[in-house]
Design a protein around this motif. Sequence first.
Motif, PDB file in Angstrom:
ATOM      1  N   SER A 164       0.763  -1.436  -0.042  1.00  0.00           N
ATOM      2  CA  SER A 164      -0.151  -0.145  -0.066  1.00  0.00           C
ATOM      3  C   SER A 164       1.014   1.260  -0.255  1.00  0.00           C
ATOM      4  CB  SER A 164      -0.870   0.126   1.266  1.00  0.00           C
ATOM      5  OG  SER A 164      -1.823  -1.156   1.256  1.00  0.00           O
ATOM      6  N   THR A 165       1.971   1.276   0.894  1.00  0.00           N
ATOM      7  CA  THR A 165       2.607   2.421   0.834  1.00  0.00           C
ATOM      8  C   THR A 165       3.617   2.699  -0.448  1.00  0.00           C
ATOM      9  OG1 THR A 165       4.346   1.401   2.268  1.00  0.00           O
ATOM     10  CG2 THR A 165       2.721   2.571   3.296  1.00  0.00           C
ATOM     11  N   TRP A 166       3.935   1.514  -0.902  1.00  0.00           N
ATOM     12  CA  TRP A 166       4.660   1.713  -2.105  1.00  0.00           C
ATOM     13  C   TRP A 166       4.035   2.325  -3.390  1.00  0.00           C
ATOM     14  CZ3 TRP A 166       4.470   0.061  -7.270  1.00  0.00           C
ATOM     15  CH2 TRP A 166       5.626   0.301  -7.946  1.00  0.00           C
ATOM     16  N   ILE A 167       2.687   1.625  -3.436  1.00  0.00           N
ATOM     17  CA  ILE A 167       1.773   2.238  -4.415  1.00  0.00           C
ATOM     18  C   ILE A 167       1.544   3.832  -4.293  1.00  0.00           C
ATOM     19  CG2 ILE A 167      -0.502   2.468  -5.266  1.00  0.00           C
ATOM     20  CD1 ILE A 167      -0.815  -0.485  -4.629  1.00  0.00           C
ATOM     21  N   MET A 168       1.366   4.095  -2.996  1.00  0.00           N
ATOM     22  CA  MET A 168       1.132   5.565  -2.816  1.00  0.00           C
ATOM     23  C   MET A 168       2.258   6.384  -3.094  1.00  0.00           C
ATOM     24  SD  MET A 168      -0.673   5.132   1.221  1.00  0.00           S
ATOM     25  CE  MET A 168      -0.463   6.845   1.700  1.00  0.00           C
ATOM     26  N   ASP A 169       3.824   5.957  -2.976  1.00  0.00           N
ATOM     27  CA  ASP A 169       4.769   6.658  -3.208  1.00  0.00           C
ATOM     28  C   ASP A 169       5.311   6.675  -4.685  1.00  0.00           C
ATOM     29  OD1 ASP A 169       5.110   7.479  -0.541  1.00  0.00           O
ATOM     30  OD2 ASP A 169       6.709   6.167   0.038  1.00  0.00           O
ATOM     31  N   ASN A 170       4.678   5.781  -5.296  1.00  0.00           N
ATOM     32  CA  ASN A 170       5.285   5.568  -6.612  1.00  0.00           C
ATOM     33  C   ASN A 170       4.292   5.512  -7.936  1.00  0.00           C
ATOM     34  OD1 ASN A 170       8.253   4.732  -6.228  1.00  0.00           O
ATOM     35  ND2 ASN A 170       7.132   3.638  -4.640  1.00  0.00           N
ATOM     36  N   LEU A 266      -6.060  -0.119  12.688  1.00  0.00           N
ATOM     37  CA  LEU A 266      -6.195   1.069  11.866  1.00  0.00           C
ATOM     38  C   LEU A 266      -5.372   2.249  12.055  1.00  0.00           C
ATOM     39  CD1 LEU A 266      -8.284   1.730   9.561  1.00  0.00           C
ATOM     40  CD2 LEU A 266      -9.756   2.869  11.292  1.00  0.00           C
ATOM     41  N   TRP A 267      -4.997   2.471  13.514  1.00  0.00           N
ATOM     42  CA  TRP A 267      -4.322   3.666  13.825  1.00  0.00           C
ATOM     43  C   TRP A 267      -2.744   3.254  13.862  1.00  0.00           C
ATOM     44  CZ3 TRP A 267      -5.444   8.560  14.541  1.00  0.00           C
ATOM     45  CH2 TRP A 267      -6.696   8.791  14.643  1.00  0.00           C
ATOM     46  N   MET A 268      -2.453   1.832  13.388  1.00  0.00           N
ATOM     47  CA  MET A 268      -1.084   1.618  13.488  1.00  0.00           C
ATOM     48  C   MET A 268       0.020   2.432  12.780  1.00  0.00           C
ATOM     49  SD  MET A 268       1.348  -0.871  14.476  1.00  0.00           S
ATOM     50  CE  MET A 268       0.537  -2.585  14.489  1.00  0.00           C
ATOM     51  N   PRO A 269      -0.244   2.758  11.372  1.00  0.00           N
ATOM     52  CA  PRO A 269       0.513   3.631  10.489  1.00  0.00           C
ATOM     53  C   PRO A 269       0.740   4.835  11.286  1.00  0.00           C
ATOM     54  CG  PRO A 269      -1.013   2.543   8.971  1.00  0.00           C
ATOM     55  CD  PRO A 269      -1.585   2.274  10.664  1.00  0.00           C
ATOM     56  N   GLN A 270      -0.042   5.721  11.950  1.00  0.00           N
ATOM     57  CA  GLN A 270      -0.158   6.803  12.584  1.00  0.00           C
ATOM     58  C   GLN A 270       0.571   6.709  13.748  1.00  0.00           C
ATOM     59  OE1 GLN A 270      -3.664   9.671  11.716  1.00  0.00           O
ATOM     60  NE2 GLN A 270      -4.644   7.677  11.131  1.00  0.00           N
ATOM     61  N   ILE A 271       0.333   5.746  14.621  1.00  0.00           N
ATOM     62  CA  ILE A 271       1.245   5.609  15.766  1.00  0.00           C
ATOM     63  C   ILE A 271       2.774   5.417  15.395  1.00  0.00           C
ATOM     64  CG2 ILE A 271       1.529   3.721  17.684  1.00  0.00           C
ATOM     65  CD1 ILE A 271      -1.044   3.195  17.587  1.00  0.00           C
ATOM     66  N   ILE A 272       3.331   4.700  14.363  1.00  0.00           N
ATOM     67  CA  ILE A 272       4.442   4.512  13.799  1.00  0.00           C
ATOM     68  C   ILE A 272       4.932   5.786  13.607  1.00  0.00           C
ATOM     69  CG2 ILE A 272       6.019   3.558  12.331  1.00  0.00           C
ATOM     70  CD1 ILE A 272       4.092   0.922  12.187  1.00  0.00           C
ATOM     71  N   GLN A 273       4.175   6.426  12.756  1.00  0.00           N
ATOM     72  CA  GLN A 273       4.580   7.855  12.344  1.00  0.00           C
ATOM     73  C   GLN A 273       4.986   8.895  13.552  1.00  0.00           C
ATOM     74  OE1 GLN A 273       1.670  10.543  10.319  1.00  0.00           O
ATOM     75  NE2 GLN A 273       3.222  10.511   8.576  1.00  0.00           N
ATOM     76  N   ILE A 284       7.339   3.426   6.617  1.00  0.00           N
ATOM     77  CA  ILE A 284       6.309   3.018   7.688  1.00  0.00           C
ATOM     78  C   ILE A 284       5.654   1.690   7.705  1.00  0.00           C
ATOM     79  CG2 ILE A 284       3.972   3.864   8.766  1.00  0.00           C
ATOM     80  CD1 ILE A 284       4.835   6.694   8.141  1.00  0.00           C
ATOM     81  N   GLY A 285       5.430   1.407   6.428  1.00  0.00           N
ATOM     82  CA  GLY A 285       4.959   0.103   6.145  1.00  0.00           C
ATOM     83  C   GLY A 285       5.829  -0.929   6.376  1.00  0.00           C
ATOM     84  N   LEU A 286       7.265  -0.943   6.078  1.00  0.00           N
ATOM     85  CA  LEU A 286       8.253  -1.725   6.398  1.00  0.00           C
ATOM     86  C   LEU A 286       8.274  -2.192   7.885  1.00  0.00           C
ATOM     87  CD1 LEU A 286      11.207  -1.080   3.939  1.00  0.00           C
ATOM     88  CD2 LEU A 286       9.364  -2.875   3.929  1.00  0.00           C
ATOM     89  N   VAL A 287       8.125  -1.019   8.950  1.00  0.00           N
ATOM     90  CA  VAL A 287       8.071  -1.008  10.239  1.00  0.00           C
ATOM     91  C   VAL A 287       6.856  -1.702  10.699  1.00  0.00           C
ATOM     92  CG1 VAL A 287       7.982   0.060  12.365  1.00  0.00           C
ATOM     93  CG2 VAL A 287       9.811   0.867  10.590  1.00  0.00           C
TER      94      VAL A 287
END
Length: 450
Positions: A164-170, A266-273, A284-287
């Motif tokens: 998901s994060t790769w698609i968003m960035d590329n 659902l909040w995991m990506p924003q918690i990592i950020q 963030i996706g890799l973490v």
Amino acid sequence: MTDAATSGLEKATMRKVFWRIVPYTFLLYIISYLDRANLGYAALQMNKDLALSAEAFGFAGGIFFIGYFLFEVPSNIALQRYGSRIWISRILLTWGAVAVLTGFAQSAMQLYILRFLLGVAEAGFFPGIIIYLTYWFRSKEQATTVAFFTAAIPVSYLMGAPLSTWIMDNVSGFGLSGWRWMLILEGVPAVAAGIFNYFYMTDRPEKAKWLTEEERDWLTKALAADHANRKNVKHLGLWQAISNPKVLFLSAIYFIYQVGNLGIGLWMPQIIQSFGGDLSHFQIGLVAMVPYAVATIAMVLWSRSSDRTGERQKHTAAPLLIAGIALAATGLTHDPYIAIALISVALAGIYAFKSPFWSLPGLFLTRSTAAVSIAAINSIGNLGGFVGPYAMGAAKTWTGSALGGLMFLAALLLLSFLMTWFMRVSNEETAEGVGPSGQFNIARARSPKS
């Protein structure tokens, strides 16, 4: 037929059934969870584009479960009427279409509507597959089988995080930003799977042309004998199944559990950020992969332990205690490495709970009744999917951090642990109808002091 020949037939048949059904349903569930959970990654860009506050995002994440709740039981009644092959195909096609349309949302209200419709479209899929597995696997195999199927949940996060994060960035183009392309591209596989499923899925063993006649006969008789051996199972009508005290108690446990489970997911990506540092979306996706890798392994190993010992209650309860403690500790640490380790432990507990839990309804209900009851438990329980994300968003808005939300979710996981642990379990038949090993009596639940 000799015992050796029967054993050989059993192994060959069950091996063939497993490889035909479990990897396929596993793949379908990955697609399902990818399309409901990718909103967490979309939020890294989407919240700014659509001017969503933390509370508004939590509402968008949770409203999915309102549609899911309203249509879960009707969907499973339809599945019983039309058969798994036709109805699962319908579910896949409609949720794929809605998932694609979500990528074109232009306002918060449009996002709310599409997320609600996604819940309506997907309603009935999970309990439908759980019941479908009971048509093919005996009681002694069900926790492990369900574990391999539900392992798709952490695996979907594991795969979905970098994808998901790769698609968003590329990926961009045609005036659409990365988060929109991510939602669109990840919705397409559900549409394709809906078409494929119509030709691939077999409703019942007696219709399985991919089994030999000898294998079909053995499997049909083995499943009938397995069901007959559960002497105290009950067949209930629709409203009796939904209002049965045992079903309602399991629904309450699952509701509380889901508040904690889906709130953190659902909040995991924003918690990592929030840990700080200049992490890209892909990083963030890799973490985020780490906790879900741990959870996947824990889920399978724990369910195999439950099947090996035949014990369900403690295998259902203990992971909730571990998850609650780890989640509470996460909210108290500021070290990102310790936080990821604690989140990994929390998610391991959260996912290890699932398979033993879904083995419980079949211990006291017939398969046809269990279809509606599992749908009711899943439907009521998944309302926690609305409360969890919204509570996290509200707590973040009120306190300026996720600490209050994490403590709230941890407390609920500990409450669900207590409800499960002190549930009355008996190996003897009682006046309330408790039967063979593993069945339980909610009407006579022990208090923590007993």
